[in-house]
Design a protein around this motif. Structure first.
Motif, PDB file in Angstrom:
ATOM      1  N   MET A   1     -15.586   4.021  -0.682  1.00  0.00           N
ATOM      2  CA  MET A   1     -14.568   3.421  -1.551  1.00  0.00           C
ATOM      3  C   MET A   1     -13.826   2.352  -0.766  1.00  0.00           C
ATOM      4  O   MET A   1     -13.456   2.561   0.384  1.00  0.00           O
ATOM      5  CB  MET A   1     -13.602   4.480  -2.051  1.00  0.00           C
ATOM      6  N   LYS A   2     -13.581   1.213  -1.426  1.00  0.00           N
ATOM      7  CA  LYS A   2     -12.890   0.086  -0.794  1.00  0.00           C
ATOM      8  C   LYS A   2     -11.777  -0.395  -1.700  1.00  0.00           C
ATOM      9  O   LYS A   2     -11.831  -0.217  -2.919  1.00  0.00           O
ATOM     10  CB  LYS A   2     -13.865  -1.063  -0.534  1.00  0.00           C
ATOM     11  N   LEU A   3     -10.777  -1.022  -1.104  1.00  0.00           N
ATOM     12  CA  LEU A   3      -9.690  -1.605  -1.886  1.00  0.00           C
ATOM     13  C   LEU A   3     -10.178  -2.854  -2.623  1.00  0.00           C
ATOM     14  O   LEU A   3     -11.011  -3.597  -2.111  1.00  0.00           O
ATOM     15  CB  LEU A   3      -8.526  -2.002  -0.981  1.00  0.00           C
ATOM     16  N   THR A   4      -9.615  -3.068  -3.788  1.00  0.00           N
ATOM     17  CA  THR A   4      -9.831  -4.329  -4.506  1.00  0.00           C
ATOM     18  C   THR A   4      -8.716  -5.284  -4.080  1.00  0.00           C
ATOM     19  O   THR A   4      -7.815  -4.912  -3.300  1.00  0.00           O
ATOM     20  CB  THR A   4      -9.752  -4.103  -6.024  1.00  0.00           C
ATOM     21  N   ASP A   5      -8.746  -6.492  -4.606  1.00  0.00           N
ATOM     22  CA  ASP A   5      -7.656  -7.445  -4.333  1.00  0.00           C
ATOM     23  C   ASP A   5      -6.321  -6.865  -4.792  1.00  0.00           C
ATOM     24  O   ASP A   5      -5.304  -7.012  -4.111  1.00  0.00           O
ATOM     25  CB  ASP A   5      -7.921  -8.788  -5.028  1.00  0.00           C
ATOM     26  N   LYS A   6      -6.327  -6.190  -5.939  1.00  0.00           N
ATOM     27  CA  LYS A   6      -5.104  -5.577  -6.456  1.00  0.00           C
ATOM     28  C   LYS A   6      -4.599  -4.493  -5.490  1.00  0.00           C
ATOM     29  O   LYS A   6      -3.404  -4.371  -5.244  1.00  0.00           O
ATOM     30  CB  LYS A   6      -5.367  -4.996  -7.841  1.00  0.00           C
ATOM     31  N   GLY A   7      -5.512  -3.720  -4.935  1.00  0.00           N
ATOM     32  CA  GLY A   7      -5.134  -2.685  -3.974  1.00  0.00           C
ATOM     33  C   GLY A   7      -4.581  -3.275  -2.695  1.00  0.00           C
ATOM     34  O   GLY A   7      -3.592  -2.789  -2.136  1.00  0.00           O
ATOM     35  N   ARG A   8      -5.212  -4.351  -2.200  1.00  0.00           N
ATOM     36  CA  ARG A   8      -4.710  -5.011  -0.983  1.00  0.00           C
ATOM     37  C   ARG A   8      -3.330  -5.614  -1.217  1.00  0.00           C
ATOM     38  O   ARG A   8      -2.469  -5.570  -0.355  1.00  0.00           O
ATOM     39  CB  ARG A   8      -5.717  -6.072  -0.512  1.00  0.00           C
ATOM     40  N   LYS A   9      -3.091  -6.168  -2.437  1.00  0.00           N
ATOM     41  CA  LYS A   9      -1.782  -6.734  -2.759  1.00  0.00           C
ATOM     42  C   LYS A   9      -0.730  -5.628  -2.779  1.00  0.00           C
ATOM     43  O   LYS A   9       0.363  -5.794  -2.250  1.00  0.00           O
ATOM     44  CB  LYS A   9      -1.821  -7.459  -4.104  1.00  0.00           C
ATOM     45  N   TRP A  10      -1.085  -4.477  -3.378  1.00  0.00           N
ATOM     46  CA  TRP A  10      -0.128  -3.360  -3.409  1.00  0.00           C
ATOM     47  C   TRP A  10       0.227  -2.940  -1.987  1.00  0.00           C
ATOM     48  O   TRP A  10       1.379  -2.702  -1.679  1.00  0.00           O
ATOM     49  CB  TRP A  10      -0.703  -2.176  -4.191  1.00  0.00           C
ATOM     50  N   MET A  11      -0.772  -2.867  -1.125  1.00  0.00           N
ATOM     51  CA  MET A  11      -0.527  -2.476   0.274  1.00  0.00           C
ATOM     52  C   MET A  11       0.355  -3.510   0.967  1.00  0.00           C
ATOM     53  O   MET A  11       1.248  -3.151   1.739  1.00  0.00           O
ATOM     54  CB  MET A  11      -1.856  -2.320   1.033  1.00  0.00           C
ATOM     55  N   ALA A  12       0.147  -4.803   0.700  1.00  0.00           N
ATOM     56  CA  ALA A  12       0.969  -5.853   1.314  1.00  0.00           C
ATOM     57  C   ALA A  12       2.407  -5.769   0.822  1.00  0.00           C
ATOM     58  O   ALA A  12       3.347  -6.004   1.581  1.00  0.00           O
ATOM     59  CB  ALA A  12       0.382  -7.229   1.006  1.00  0.00           C
ATOM     60  N   ASP A  13       2.587  -5.405  -0.444  1.00  0.00           N
ATOM     61  CA  ASP A  13       3.930  -5.284  -1.022  1.00  0.00           C
ATOM     62  C   ASP A  13       4.631  -3.997  -0.595  1.00  0.00           C
ATOM     63  O   ASP A  13       5.852  -3.886  -0.716  1.00  0.00           O
ATOM     64  CB  ASP A  13       3.859  -5.325  -2.557  1.00  0.00           C
ATOM     65  N   HIS A  14       3.884  -3.023  -0.138  1.00  0.00           N
ATOM     66  CA  HIS A  14       4.439  -1.709   0.263  1.00  0.00           C
ATOM     67  C   HIS A  14       3.905  -1.329   1.641  1.00  0.00           C
ATOM     68  O   HIS A  14       3.164  -0.359   1.779  1.00  0.00           O
ATOM     69  CB  HIS A  14       4.053  -0.636  -0.760  1.00  0.00           C
ATOM     70  N   PRO A  15       4.293  -2.071   2.675  1.00  0.00           N
ATOM     71  CA  PRO A  15       3.708  -1.808   4.002  1.00  0.00           C
ATOM     72  C   PRO A  15       4.168  -0.497   4.627  1.00  0.00           C
ATOM     73  O   PRO A  15       3.479   0.059   5.472  1.00  0.00           O
ATOM     74  CB  PRO A  15       4.173  -2.999   4.836  1.00  0.00           C
ATOM     75  N   VAL A  16       5.333  -0.012   4.234  1.00  0.00           N
ATOM     76  CA  VAL A  16       5.876   1.197   4.847  1.00  0.00           C
ATOM     77  C   VAL A  16       5.734   2.362   3.883  1.00  0.00           C
ATOM     78  O   VAL A  16       6.219   2.300   2.751  1.00  0.00           O
ATOM     79  CB  VAL A  16       7.365   1.001   5.227  1.00  0.00           C
ATOM     80  N   PRO A  17       5.061   3.433   4.304  1.00  0.00           N
ATOM     81  CA  PRO A  17       4.935   4.596   3.434  1.00  0.00           C
ATOM     82  C   PRO A  17       6.298   5.218   3.147  1.00  0.00           C
ATOM     83  O   PRO A  17       7.193   5.189   3.996  1.00  0.00           O
ATOM     84  CB  PRO A  17       4.072   5.569   4.229  1.00  0.00           C
ATOM     85  N   ARG A  18       6.454   5.755   1.959  1.00  0.00           N
ATOM     86  CA  ARG A  18       7.694   6.438   1.595  1.00  0.00           C
ATOM     87  C   ARG A  18       7.568   7.918   1.912  1.00  0.00           C
ATOM     88  O   ARG A  18       6.688   8.588   1.384  1.00  0.00           O
ATOM     89  CB  ARG A  18       7.991   6.239   0.106  1.00  0.00           C
ATOM     90  N   GLY A  19       8.413   8.415   2.770  1.00  0.00           N
ATOM     91  CA  GLY A  19       8.393   9.833   3.119  1.00  0.00           C
ATOM     92  C   GLY A  19       7.075  10.242   3.738  1.00  0.00           C
ATOM     93  O   GLY A  19       6.605   9.649   4.698  1.00  0.00           O
ATOM     94  N   SER A  20       6.448  11.249   3.148  1.00  0.00           N
ATOM     95  CA  SER A  20       5.187  11.785   3.693  1.00  0.00           C
ATOM     96  C   SER A  20       3.981  11.136   3.040  1.00  0.00           C
ATOM     97  O   SER A  20       2.920  11.733   2.946  1.00  0.00           O
ATOM     98  CB  SER A  20       5.145  13.291   3.460  1.00  0.00           C
TER      99      SER A  20
END
Length: 197
Positions: free
Chosen positions: A67-86
């Motif tokens: 499984m690989k990230l799509t462009d949408k997944g990579r954008k979400w990761m760029a917008d949320h670089p820091v995990p919330r809590g656990s």
């Protein structure tokens, strides 16, 4: 507005992202779970649905394809670089085999023979007799305590049975290792025919 993923879904997304361009290979397991290859990370099948349905990861018809990230997944990761809590990516633990090898290399603190179990703490070996937990324990031969102290000068004292079929063998000024004392203690209680309590 980006979706509010559950902790399990966010962890899965971050885990897939962490695998990079090679992707994350999951293998099907029984009970509706997939396991990330080479790890003990298990994830429920339903956890994938928000990611595949929302277009955050490639939806492969082949369950064996990584499984690989799509462009949408990579954008979400760029917008949320820091995990919330656990919600960070899965951090692999050592494999079960490496944990077993590490335990084997650790100092031996317990040993079993013929149903008897021995544990050592501060040069005192506690022997638990077979069937001790069910009542009617199988005890060592009558008079074994005095014969053992006579034969082993560093065996200072034998107490028991302490609690229905448990004995404490107290060793003093003995140069042997804990592992050797465990072995010797079990040899003492198993060298003669056992008896029922």
């Amino acid at each position: 507005m980006p979706p509010e993923f559950t902790p399990a879904v966010e962890t899965l997304l971050r885990t897939i992202a962490q695998q990079g361009e090679s992707g994350a290979a999951f293998k099907w397991e029984t009970g509706g779970y997939y396991r990330l290859e080479g790890t003990d990370y298990r994830v429920a099948r339903r956890t994938f649905f928000p990611l595949t349905g929302g277009g955050y990861v490639e939806e492969n018809q082949d369950d064996t394809a990584p499984m690989k990230l799509t462009d949408k997944g990579r954008k979400w990761m760029a917008d949320h670089p820091v995990p919330r809590g656990s919600r960070g990516p899965y951090v692999p633990r050592r494999s079960a085999r490496s944990r077993t090898v590490a335990r084997a290399r650790a100092v031996q603190r317990s040993r079993s023979a013929h149903g008897f179990t021995a544990e050592i703490v501060e040069r005192t070996v506690v022997i638990s007799c077979p069937d001790n937990d069910r009542g009617g324990a199988t005890l060592p031969a009558d008079g074994w305590e005095q014969r053992a102290m006579d034969a082993h000068p560093t065996l200072h004292n034998v107490e028991g049975p302490l609690v229905s079929g448990a004995y404490a063998l107290r060793w003093r000024e003995d140069p042997r290792t804990d592992a050797e004392l465990l072995r010797q203690s079990l040899d003492i209680v198993t060298s003669e025919p056992a008896r029922q309590a």
